[in-house]
Design a protein around this motif. Structure first.
Motif, PDB file in Angstrom:
ATOM      1  N   VAL A  82       0.839  -1.201   0.000  1.00  0.00           N
ATOM      2  CA  VAL A  82       0.000   0.000   0.000  1.00  0.00           C
ATOM      3  C   VAL A  82       0.876   1.254   0.000  1.00  0.00           C
ATOM      4  CG1 VAL A  82      -1.625   1.348   1.396  1.00  0.00           C
ATOM      5  CG2 VAL A  82      -2.026  -1.086   1.007  1.00  0.00           C
ATOM      6  N   LEU A  83       1.909   1.260   0.822  1.00  0.00           N
ATOM      7  CA  LEU A  83       2.783   2.431   0.880  1.00  0.00           C
ATOM      8  C   LEU A  83       3.552   2.629  -0.427  1.00  0.00           C
ATOM      9  CD1 LEU A  83       4.100   2.206   4.551  1.00  0.00           C
ATOM     10  CD2 LEU A  83       2.304   3.699   3.632  1.00  0.00           C
ATOM     11  N   VAL A  84       3.951   1.530  -1.062  1.00  0.00           N
ATOM     12  CA  VAL A  84       4.626   1.635  -2.359  1.00  0.00           C
ATOM     13  C   VAL A  84       3.685   2.258  -3.392  1.00  0.00           C
ATOM     14  CG1 VAL A  84       5.526   0.273  -4.302  1.00  0.00           C
ATOM     15  CG2 VAL A  84       6.331  -0.175  -1.976  1.00  0.00           C
ATOM     16  N   ARG A  85       2.428   1.820  -3.394  1.00  0.00           N
ATOM     17  CA  ARG A  85       1.446   2.408  -4.316  1.00  0.00           C
ATOM     18  C   ARG A  85       1.265   3.903  -4.036  1.00  0.00           C
ATOM     19  NH1 ARG A  85      -3.577  -0.469  -6.112  1.00  0.00           N
ATOM     20  NH2 ARG A  85      -2.771  -2.331  -7.064  1.00  0.00           N
ATOM     21  N   MET A  86       1.208   4.221  -2.746  1.00  0.00           N
ATOM     22  CA  MET A  86       0.960   5.616  -2.384  1.00  0.00           C
ATOM     23  C   MET A  86       2.129   6.525  -2.744  1.00  0.00           C
ATOM     24  SD  MET A  86      -1.162   5.422   1.181  1.00  0.00           S
ATOM     25  CE  MET A  86      -1.362   7.203   1.260  1.00  0.00           C
TER      26      MET A  86
END
Length: 177
Positions: free
Chosen positions: A39-43
């Motif tokens: 999720v953090l990579v996507r964000m």
């Protein structure tokens, strides 16, 4: 504040609560860490557009729930039914045992039901908040919660006294305003 610094500030402020949500959804520490990382990579890849969003925490939670449900669809079920359920040789008052029983029962819910239960009752969000996070209607949240609570009662009857009533008006949207 530059892009990296603002993202780091967001992660520092929300990492613990997001990891807790990920753990409650996956039931496994390592999968929770993987889910949070994805999720953090996507964000961060979308950060220039995202940092203008008013409620980034809600955006991250919605992304996490959607990512988790997507993972579950691809992975399938690793659950293996057993003809001989385990004997229950413990006191139902043992809170550690109850946490384990609850965890095992939650893992047997559908991903969407588990997300609704975790967001609605563990994080104590309103039905409207959960609906917004999951991108569905309030009615869907209500029916998913109702079916999930009924399933939890059948999977682990010893939890029934501690679960919200299926028709508890104090938990409804109107009572929370």
């Amino acid at each position: 504040m530059d892009r990296d610094a603002s993202f780091r500030a967001f992660v520092d402020a929300h990492q613990r609560s997001l990891l807790r949500l990920a753990y409650l959804l996956t039931g496994e520490t390592h999968r929770a860490e993987d889910l949070l990382q994805s999720v953090l990579v996507r964000m961060i890849g979308r950060w220039p557009k995202l940092h203008h969003i008013d409620n980034l925490d809600a955006y991250a939670r919605k992304t996490m729930v959607n990512q988790y449900i997507s993972w579950r669809r691809r992975r399938g079920s690793s659950e293996t039914p057993s003809a001989d359920p385990p004997d229950r040789a413990y006191s139902t008052e043992d809170s550690a045992v109850l946490r384990v029983v609850l965890h095992q029962a939650l893992m047997r819910l559908t991903p969407k039901q588990r997300a609704v239960i975790v967001l609605r009752f563990y994080e104590d969000r309103t039905e409207r908040d959960v609906a917004d996070l999951l991108g569905c209607s309030v009615g869907t949240v209500k029916s998913q919660a109702h079916h999930a609570l009924a399933r939890l009662r059948s999977l682990a009857p010893e939890l029934a006294p501690r679960l919200p009533a299926l028709d508890d008006p104090a938990r409804s949207e109107g009572a929370r305003r």
